[in-house]
Scaffold this motif. Structure first.
Motif, short mmCIF file in Angstrom:
data_model
loop_
_atom_site.label_atom_id
_atom_site.label_comp_id
_atom_site.label_asym_id
_atom_site.label_seq_id
_atom_site.Cartn_x
_atom_site.Cartn_y
_atom_site.Cartn_z
N GLY A 39 20.30 6.87 50.18
CA GLY A 39 19.74 7.64 51.29
C GLY A 39 18.63 8.57 50.87
N GLU A 43 16.51 2.65 46.09
CA GLU A 43 17.50 1.82 45.41
C GLU A 43 16.82 0.73 44.60
OE1 GLU A 43 20.67 0.56 48.10
OE2 GLU A 43 20.13 2.28 49.29
N ILE B 22 25.34 5.40 55.53
CA ILE B 22 24.46 5.17 54.38
C ILE B 22 25.22 4.42 53.29
CG2 ILE B 22 23.14 6.34 52.58
CD1 ILE B 22 22.61 8.58 54.59
N MET B 23 26.51 4.75 53.14
CA MET B 23 27.35 4.13 52.13
C MET B 23 27.63 2.66 52.42
SD MET B 23 30.27 6.84 51.33
CE MET B 23 31.72 5.89 51.58
N CYS B 25 26.13 0.52 54.75
CA CYS B 25 25.09 -0.39 55.22
C CYS B 25 24.84 -1.45 54.15
CB CYS B 25 23.80 0.38 55.47
SG CYS B 25 22.44 -0.71 55.94
N PRO B 26 24.87 -2.74 54.51
CA PRO B 26 24.67 -3.77 53.49
C PRO B 26 23.21 -3.88 53.02
CG PRO B 26 25.77 -4.66 55.42
CD PRO B 26 25.23 -3.34 55.79
N GLU B 27 22.30 -3.29 53.76
CA GLU B 27 20.89 -3.41 53.41
C GLU B 27 20.46 -2.21 52.58
OE1 GLU B 27 19.22 -6.19 54.13
OE2 GLU B 27 21.18 -6.77 54.83
N ALA B 28 19.70 -2.48 51.51
CA ALA B 28 19.25 -1.40 50.65
C ALA B 28 18.12 -0.64 51.32
CB ALA B 28 18.78 -1.97 49.32
N ASN B 29 18.09 0.68 51.14
CA ASN B 29 17.04 1.55 51.68
C ASN B 29 16.87 1.42 53.19
OD1 ASN B 29 16.20 2.48 49.07
ND2 ASN B 29 15.24 0.50 48.78
N ILE B 31 19.22 2.75 55.75
CA ILE B 31 19.55 4.02 56.40
C ILE B 31 19.23 5.13 55.39
CG2 ILE B 31 21.30 5.35 57.62
CD1 ILE B 31 22.75 2.85 58.23
N GLN B 32 18.31 5.98 55.74
CA GLN B 32 17.88 7.05 54.84
C GLN B 32 18.38 8.39 55.36
OE1 GLN B 32 15.86 6.69 52.01
NE2 GLN B 32 16.09 4.49 52.25
N ARG B 46 14.00 -2.81 58.35
CA ARG B 46 14.97 -3.37 57.41
C ARG B 46 16.31 -3.68 58.05
NH1 ARG B 46 13.49 -2.04 51.79
NH2 ARG B 46 11.60 -0.81 51.87
#
Lengths: 294, 70
Positions: A39, A43, B22-23, B25-29, B31-32, B46
Motif C-alpha cells: 500500500g 511491490e 490492501i492485504m 487484494c490479489p493484484e499487486a499495487n 489498492i494503495q 489494475r
C-alpha cells in the motif's frame, strides 16, 4: 553495500514509470521487509495475467514481500500458472523445463557460491504441485537427499489447473475434476512427511490466508536454507475455476481448508540444527533490541 | 461494462490501522494507502473486479467498498 539498486541517469527520461517507481520506492535492501510495506511501497510484482481473485496471486504477493534479500535472490520457476507471473517480478528468475527446477537450482546455487564467495545469494524454487510432486519428484527428492541449500516452495492447487483439471499426485482422494471424471483412487501424496524423512531441515504446510504467517515461514525457510540445509514449504492455493468457486470465494476456501483437522492445518517441522540456528537468531535480535533501547 | 472496486472514504477505517483490503487484494499495487488522508485508494486500471476486498471489508463490518460499473 548500500544503494545497489540505482538507475542510470542517462536513461531516467526514457524508462517507464513502473520502473522508476520500483527503483524509488521499491523495498530492495530494506532490512525489515514484509507485508506491512503493502500500500505504501512499490511491490516487486507487477500486473500479472492470473485470473481475477486467484489465491495463487495472493500467495505470490505475500512471498515477494517477505523474501529477505530480493536483490541477491534468484528464483527458479517451472511450467504452470506460476510461469505467467515470473516475467512480471523484479527478481532474477529462471524458467526451467517442466520438472527439473530443483536440478537447475542445485547447479545455480553451487555456481553462485563459486562466483560470489563473499556475498549471500539465495535460491528459491517456486513451482506448482505437478512440477514438484509428479513430473519433477525425482529432481525434488534428489536435491533434498544431497542436502542442497535452497528453499523449495510448492503451490499446491491439487490438480493440473493450467491444462483444464487433470488428476495430480497431490489431489485428494475421491475428488472429481473436469478431466478426471472417475475420481481419484489414491490418497494425497504426503510430501511434507516425505520431505522431513528425505533430509529437509524445515518443512511447513499452510495456506496463504494469513500474510503474517506466510511472512514468518518464508523468512525462516530462506534463512535456514542459507545456513543449515534444504527447506520445503507447501502452500494451498486453490484453483477457484477448477473447484467451481466464484472469484471472491478463494479466501474462504483457504480458511475452510486450514481449520483444525483439515488437510491444510498449519504444521511445521524444524530439525534440531535448524531450531538451534533459529534460537541463535532470536537471541541476536533480542540483544539488538535491548541495545537500541538503552 | 467492467466492474471495479470503489472505496467510500468516509466509511474506510485505514486511519485506525485497518489494512484488510490492501492485504488480501490479489493484484499487486492495486489498492494503495493515501498516506495524507490515511484512506485506501483503488488504482482502477489494475483492478480485475474479483470482489475479494468487498468480502473482507464487509466481513469486518466496515462496508466501505462497493463494486461499480465502468
Amino acid at each position: 553495500m548500500a544503494n545497489r539498486i540505482q538507475i542510470n541517469k542517462e536513461f531516467v527520461d526514457i524508462m517507464p514509470q513502473d520502473y522508476l517507481d520500483l527503483v524509488e520506492s521499491g523495498t530492495f535492501e530494506s532490512p525489515n521487509r514484509g507485508w506491512k510495506d503493502f500500500g505504501t511501497a512499490t511491490e516487486l510484482i507487477a500486473e500479472h495475467s492470473l485470473c481475477a481473485g486467484c489465491p495463487e496471486s495472493i500467495a505470490f504477493r505475500h512471498i515477494m514481500a517477505s523474501i529477505p534479500n530480493p536483490e541477491d535472490t534468484v528464483m527458479v520457476g517451472s511450467t504452470g500458472c506460476t510461469s505467467l507471473v515470473f516475467p512480471m517480478i523484479a527478481v532474477h528468475n529462471i524458467h526451467s523445463l517442466f520438472g527439473n527446477q530443483n536440478a537447475i537450482a542445485t547447479g545455480l546455487k553451487r555456481a553462485l557460491a563459486v562466483r560470489f564467495p563473499d556475498r549471500i545469494k539465495d535460491v528459491i524454487v517456486l513451482a506448482g504441485d505437478g512440477a514438484t510432486v509428479d513430473i519433477g519428484l525425482d529432481m525434488t527428492l534428489q536435491s533434498w537427499f544431497r542436502k542442497e541449500r535452497f528453499t523449495t516452495i510448492c503451490f499446491d492447487n491439487e490438480l493440473y489447473a493450467n491444462t483444464g483439471g487433470q488428476e495430480s499426485g497431490l489431489m485428494q482422494k475421491g475428488f472429481l475434476a473436469k478431466m478426471a471424471p472417475v475420481g481419484k483412487r489414491f490418497d494425497k501424496v504426503r510430501l511434507p512427511e516425505i520431505a522431513r524423512e528425505s533430509g529437509c531441515d524445515y518443512v511447513a504446510i499452510m495456506t496463504a490466508s494469513k500474510p503474517s504467517l506466510v511472512e514468518k515461514v518464508i523468512k525462516q525457510a530462506v534463512l535456514i536454507a542459507r545456513e543449515v540445509g534444504p527447506t520445503y514449504i507447501q502452500i494451498y492455493t486453490p484453483c477457484i475455476l477448477e473447484i467451481g468457486k466464484q472469484s471472491m470465494e478463494g479466501l474462504q476456501e483457504m480458511r475452510t481448508s486450514e481449520a483444525p483437522g483439515e488437510r491444510f492445518k498449519f504444521r511445521e517441522f524444524i530439525s534440531p540444527e535448524a531450531q538451534s540456528f533459529l534460537d541463535g537468531l532470536a537471541e541476536k535480535k533480542k540483544a539488538e533490541k535491548i541495545a537500541a533501547t538503552t | 461494462m467492467y466492474n471495479v472496486a470503489e472505496v467510500n472514504a468516509e466509511a474506510c477505517v485505514a486511519q485506525k490501522g485497518c489494512r484488510l483490503c490492501i492485504m488480501y487484494c490479489p493484484e499487486a499495487n492495486c489498492i494503495q494507502l493515501d498516506s495524507q488522508k490515511m484512506k485506501a485508494v483503488i488504482v482502477e486500471s489494475r483492478c480485475k473486479g474479483c470482489e475479494l476486498c468487498v468480502v473482507v471489508c464487509d466481513a469486518a463490518k466496515h462496508n466501505a467498498i462497493k463494486m461499480v460499473a465502468r
